[in-house]
Design a protein around this motif. Structure first.
Motif, PDB file in Angstrom:
ATOM      1  N   UNK A   4       0.796  -1.227   0.000  1.00 40.42           N
ATOM      2  CA  UNK A   4       0.000   0.000   0.000  1.00 40.42           C
ATOM      3  C   UNK A   4       0.831   1.280   0.000  1.00 40.42           C
ATOM      4  N   UNK A   5       2.125   1.193  -0.328  1.00 37.22           N
ATOM      5  CA  UNK A   5       2.973   2.390  -0.292  1.00 37.22           C
ATOM      6  C   UNK A   5       2.502   3.522  -1.223  1.00 37.22           C
ATOM      7  N   UNK A   6       1.746   3.246  -2.314  1.00 37.10           N
ATOM      8  CA  UNK A   6       1.343   4.369  -3.173  1.00 37.10           C
ATOM      9  C   UNK A   6       0.500   5.435  -2.476  1.00 37.10           C
ATOM     10  N   UNK A   7      -0.282   5.072  -1.452  1.00 36.48           N
ATOM     11  CA  UNK A   7      -1.095   6.115  -0.810  1.00 36.48           C
ATOM     12  C   UNK A   7      -0.208   7.087  -0.035  1.00 36.48           C
ATOM     13  N   UNK A   8       0.893   6.585   0.528  1.00 33.68           N
ATOM     14  CA  UNK A   8       1.842   7.468   1.195  1.00 33.68           C
ATOM     15  C   UNK A   8       2.536   8.360   0.172  1.00 33.68           C
ATOM     16  N   UNK A   9       2.895   7.788  -0.967  1.00 36.02           N
ATOM     17  CA  UNK A   9       3.510   8.595  -2.025  1.00 36.02           C
ATOM     18  C   UNK A   9       2.567   9.696  -2.492  1.00 36.02           C
ATOM     19  N   UNK A  10       1.277   9.364  -2.566  1.00 37.39           N
ATOM     20  CA  UNK A  10       0.298  10.328  -3.087  1.00 37.39           C
ATOM     21  C   UNK A  10       0.131  11.529  -2.163  1.00 37.39           C
ATOM     22  N   UNK A  11       0.193  11.327  -0.848  1.00 41.70           N
ATOM     23  CA  UNK A  11      -0.035  12.458   0.071  1.00 41.70           C
ATOM     24  C   UNK A  11       1.244  13.194   0.453  1.00 41.70           C
ATOM     25  N   UNK A  12       2.412  12.610   0.166  1.00 47.45           N
ATOM     26  CA  UNK A  12       3.677  13.270   0.509  1.00 47.45           C
ATOM     27  C   UNK A  12       4.458  13.753  -0.702  1.00 47.45           C
ATOM     28  N   UNK A  13       4.109  13.245  -1.910  1.00 43.59           N
ATOM     29  CA  UNK A  13       4.851  13.606  -3.100  1.00 43.59           C
ATOM     30  C   UNK A  13       6.216  12.957  -3.190  1.00 43.59           C
ATOM     31  N   UNK A  14       6.442  11.906  -2.387  1.00 44.35           N
ATOM     32  CA  UNK A  14       7.733  11.222  -2.334  1.00 44.35           C
ATOM     33  C   UNK A  14       7.661   9.924  -3.135  1.00 44.35           C
ATOM     34  N   UNK A  15       8.715   9.614  -3.899  1.00 49.13           N
ATOM     35  CA  UNK A  15       8.851   8.326  -4.568  1.00 49.13           C
ATOM     36  C   UNK A  15       9.672   7.433  -3.640  1.00 49.13           C
ATOM     37  N   UNK A  16       9.009   6.521  -2.962  1.00 49.68           N
ATOM     38  CA  UNK A  16       9.680   5.698  -1.956  1.00 49.68           C
ATOM     39  C   UNK A  16      10.707   4.751  -2.575  1.00 49.68           C
ATOM     40  N   UNK A  17      10.471   4.292  -3.785  1.00 48.47           N
ATOM     41  CA  UNK A  17      11.457   3.432  -4.435  1.00 48.47           C
ATOM     42  C   UNK A  17      12.717   4.227  -4.765  1.00 48.47           C
TER      43      UNK A  17
END
Length: 616
Positions: A301-314
């Motif tokens: 579910x990491x994409x929801x964190x990316x969506x609200x922070x603007x960060x690419x976790x990969x």
């Protein structure tokens, strides 16, 4: 910076890693089994290496084959994705010993958090609140039963090496403990090679809230706020969102600070998730939230964190693995809007969520309204691909963003409603109904919601009359005894088959060159509509009492004998398939007239297992 990367995974996560690596100018190498020779991740990578037969234990779980592929292709680093070898400390160490870069935490961190019992002890020592229960080494059934009695029912039995909802059983009373323990240990041994369990107090109205943490090799650890994953079915996540509904600033600060302490306690490097259980019977507060476990990898579910922070976790993973410090400090991170993710599975909710395998003749994803950045599809398949019985049946992750929760929820619902898959069945309609559930819409979600209302949510949708008429009009040629109406096009009634059921429709005249059948799509589902033929060649639903295998699998338990009288809903046997146990039950009261299944038997799809003769 890393210049070449082997992805030791498959499917949507492999495609997602390739997407970021390519943008960073990193050469990508995929690995694949027999079943995945034509898979999307193989086609998208710069290079691909075959690593063995389709079963995971002969391909994706064989570390030696992964390392050999990395050596043969000159890969500089290995990214494990999630699942498979991602939390295998021995494999991580083998990668490092081979002189390669491991895109993940230190093996010692994986070991420290890999067993739930040891992790809870460590967290308690670090000042992180943990749920009450038994985490001892003694695994004698009588002692485990006594410890469960002390904790008080209901309790959860959980595999210490478990994850993804496997190796977990809810026990409501002492009488049910022995059977649940045996089943849990059996599944844990099959899934993780370790049948040890712990006992944990079951929270009556639990919410599953987790915090994304990230560390580097320079001593920095930050959090990227929380996600709420409370909407679950049988302990497996269905819809995730960020941030968590009802989370006030003080509780968020306390929760995230505890997550950072947990990560620092094991010198954590890379992306990780600290999972908490919260008492959802009232407002969220820090004194009613407890540590459950840590996932030492990237989460589904990491994409929801990316969506609200603007960060690419990969991207962060690859930079940290290359020795760089974290790109942002804690004060640079903030929450923007709301995001939700739904897991689209190849499964049939109307048939107990049995996995649905086969060729994706139609695969159509809906798009979010407005700007493209408000919607995202992460998938590892394309139209024409096969849903294999060898792997997890997830087709895609569908993610929507909005300025607030209602906007994100509505956009996700619209994307799911416009999704169409055929002939493989999906849970799209189930997801739409879950999003529309009054409690979910109001943000009042606990992990038991689907358990309480799942039967209604799983009811198959019915196509509207307008959708059926539009489809039917293309099937029947014009000019055959139409009825006439003033100021209206010619209409008539005709008989059709909708998924094998005979229906009558009043339709507009069709074309002169009709199709033999047509797909109609609505509410995230597709139906096959065909003209009815008097010869009955389309067949009908089978009501003979034949219990057949819904997919290839292994019979692990048979509960009845030939000649035995059974009642409707009675458990007949258990089939292990698609990494899960599936219970097959009697369709009506009757007698077992034929028993073709034995424990340990491998069976193919549609193989006759039991024949029930209905009681007069």
């Amino acid at each position: 910076m890393i210049t070449s990367l082997l992805i030791a995974n498959r499917g949507e996560i492999a495609c997602r890693i390739i997407r970021t690596a390519r943008a960073m100018g990193i050469r990508t190498i995929a690995v694949f089994s027999d079943a995945d020779a034509q898979a999307l991740h193989v086609r998208e990578a710069d290079e691909a290496v075959h690593i063995g037969p389709s079963p995971t234990r002969e391909s994706y779980l064989v570390g030696e084959k992964i390392l050999a592929a990395a050596k043969a292709t000159g890969a500089e680093a290995i990214h494990p994705g999630y699942g498979f070898l991602s939390e295998n400390a021995e494999f991580a160490q083998a990668v490092i010993d081979a002189g390669l870069v491991w895109v993940g935490p230190n093996p010692s961190s994986i070991t420290a958090m890999g067993l739930k019992d040891a992790a809870k002890t460590l967290m308690a020592e670090a000042g992180v609140p943990v749920t009450p229960g038994y985490m001892g080494a003694n695994q004698e059934p009588d002692l485990l039963r006594q410890e469960a009695d002390k904790v008080g029912y209901p309790v959860l039995i959980k595999a210490v090496a478990g994850g993804g909802g496997k190796g977990m059983r809810l026990v409501e009373s002492a009488d049910a403990f022995a059977d649940a323990l045996a089943s849990c240990k059996r599944e844990a041994a099959a899934s993780f090679g370790n049948d040890h369990v712990l006992i944990e107090k079951y929270i009556a109205s639990p919410r599953h809230i987790e915090v994304q943490v990230f560390g580097d090799r320079h001593g920095n650890v930050v959090h990227l706020f929380e996600r709420d994953c409370s909407l679950q079915r049988r302990h497996q996540k269905v819809i995730e969102e960020a941030p968590a509904p009802g989370m006030d600033l003080a509780t968020r600060e306390a929760l995230c600070a505890a997550a950072v302490r947990a990560a620092k306690a094991v010198d954590y490097v890379g992306a990780g998730t600290i999972e908490f259980i919260a008492d959802g019977s009232g407002a969220l507060s820090a004194d009613r939230i407890w540590f459950m476990e840590m996932n030492t990898r990237l989460q589904v579910e990491h994409p929801v964190t990316e969506a609200i922070t603007g960060v690419d976790l990969v991207e962060w993973q690859l930079r940290v693995a290359s020795g760089e410090p974290l790109p942002l400090a804690q004060h640079d991170l903030s929450i923007d809007g709301w995001a939700m993710e739904a897991r689209l599975y190849a499964e049939d909710p109307a048939k107990g969520f049995l996995p649905s395998i086969g060729r994706l003749e139609l695969l159509q994803f809906g798009e979010s309204e407005g700007a493209k950045e408000t919607g995202r599809i992460d998938t590892g398949v394309t139209q024409g691909a096969e849903v294999s019985p060898f792997y997890d049946p997830m087709i895609a992750k569908i993610i929507a963003w909005g300025d607030d929760r209602d906007e994100a929820r509505e956009r996700l619902g619209a994307m799911l409603e416009d999704t169409a898959v055929w002939p493989v069945r999906t849970n799209a309609s189930f997801l739409v109904k879950a999003l529309q559930h009054p409690d979910f819409a109001a943000g009042k979600v606990d992990t038991g919601l689907i358990g309480r209302d799942g039967e209604a949510l799983a009811q198959p949708p019915v196509p509207s009359a307008d959708t059926l008429r539009a489809g039917a009009s293309s099937l029947v040629p014009a000019g055959i005894a139409p009825g006439l109406r003033l100021n209206a096009p010619p209409r008539r009634t005709a008989w059709f088959l909708l998924e094998g059921e005979k229906i009558e429709l009043e339709i507009d005249d069709g074309s002169d060159e009709p199709a033999s059948s047509v797909l109609v799509t609505e509410q995230g589902q597709a139906w096959l509509l065909a003209p009815w033929r008097r010869d009955g060649a389309h067949g009908a639903a089978d009501s003979s009492g034949a219990i057949v295998a819904p997919m290839p699998g292994k019979v692990i338990a048979v509960e009845v004998k030939q000649g035995e009288t059974v009642t409707k809903g009675q458990k007949l046997l258990t089939l292990e398939a698609m990494k899960m146990e599936h219970t097959l039950t009697a369709p009506f009261d009757g007698t077992v007239r034929a028993l073709a299944a034995t424990p340990g038997q491998q069976v193919q799809v549609d193989a006759l297992l039991v024949q029930i003769e209905e009681t007069d």
